[in-house]
Design a protein around this motif. Structure first.
Motif, PDB file in Angstrom:
ATOM      1  N   SER A  83       0.844  -1.186   0.000  1.00 55.85           N
ATOM      2  CA  SER A  83       0.000   0.000   0.000  1.00 55.85           C
ATOM      3  C   SER A  83       0.880   1.236   0.000  1.00 55.85           C
ATOM      4  O   SER A  83       2.102   1.155  -0.059  1.00 55.85           O
ATOM      5  N   GLN A  84       0.257   2.376   0.107  1.00 52.08           N
ATOM      6  CA  GLN A  84       1.002   3.632   0.100  1.00 52.08           C
ATOM      7  C   GLN A  84       1.978   3.651   1.273  1.00 52.08           C
ATOM      8  O   GLN A  84       1.600   3.424   2.413  1.00 52.08           O
ATOM      9  N   ILE A  85       3.235   3.894   0.989  1.00 58.63           N
ATOM     10  CA  ILE A  85       4.264   3.927   2.023  1.00 58.63           C
ATOM     11  C   ILE A  85       4.316   5.332   2.585  1.00 58.63           C
ATOM     12  O   ILE A  85       4.549   6.295   1.853  1.00 58.63           O
ATOM     13  N   VAL A  86       4.056   5.442   3.871  1.00 58.49           N
ATOM     14  CA  VAL A  86       4.066   6.744   4.536  1.00 58.49           C
ATOM     15  C   VAL A  86       4.944   6.649   5.776  1.00 58.49           C
ATOM     16  O   VAL A  86       5.069   5.593   6.378  1.00 58.49           O
TER      17      VAL A  86
END
Length: 130
Positions: free
Chosen positions: A83-86
């Protein structure tokens, strides 16, 4: 078309110097880079949270025991996406749980002192009788 392969590097900047000497000038039309796909085989439980640490100086290379389980790993393994890496936000301070306000604390402290005083008076009267 000429392909130049470089060894594996872990740098943010790569410089390639071409010594052409007295040859005709080079016409470099494009530069492309590629990275081999990396796969991780892991058993992940449903409902739990996992983190993957990358590019850490403290990371140790893994020692896989998959050699012992060659016969039990299925041929087709389900792949999951990322998923989106934050970035994980820093932990903030948590306000302490206040059961009593300061005014109630003084009232309770006074009541405890009164009870202790009553017990002390009662005990001294009983000791005086004996």
């Amino acid at each position: 078309m000429f392909h130049l392969s470089l060894p594996l590097l872990n740098d943010s900047v790569i410089t390639v110097q071409i010594y052409n000497e007295d040859n005709p000038p080079l016409d470099i039309s494009s530069i492309t880079t590629a990275q081999d796909a990396e796969q991780i085989i892991a058993y992940l439980d449903s409902g739990k949270s996992y983190q993957l640490e990358m590019m850490s100086a403290d990371a140790q290379p893994p020692r896989y025991d998959l050699v012992n389980f060659k016969d039990s790993i299925p041929e087709n393994i389900k792949q999951i996406g990322v998923s989106q890496i934050v970035p994980i936000p820093a932990l903030g301070t948590v306000a302490p749980l206040i059961l009593f306000k300061n005014s109630w604390l003084w009232v309770v402290l006074a009541l405890v002192l009164i009870v202790l005083a009553l017990f002390t008076i009662r005990l001294t009267k009983e000791v005086g009788k004996h």
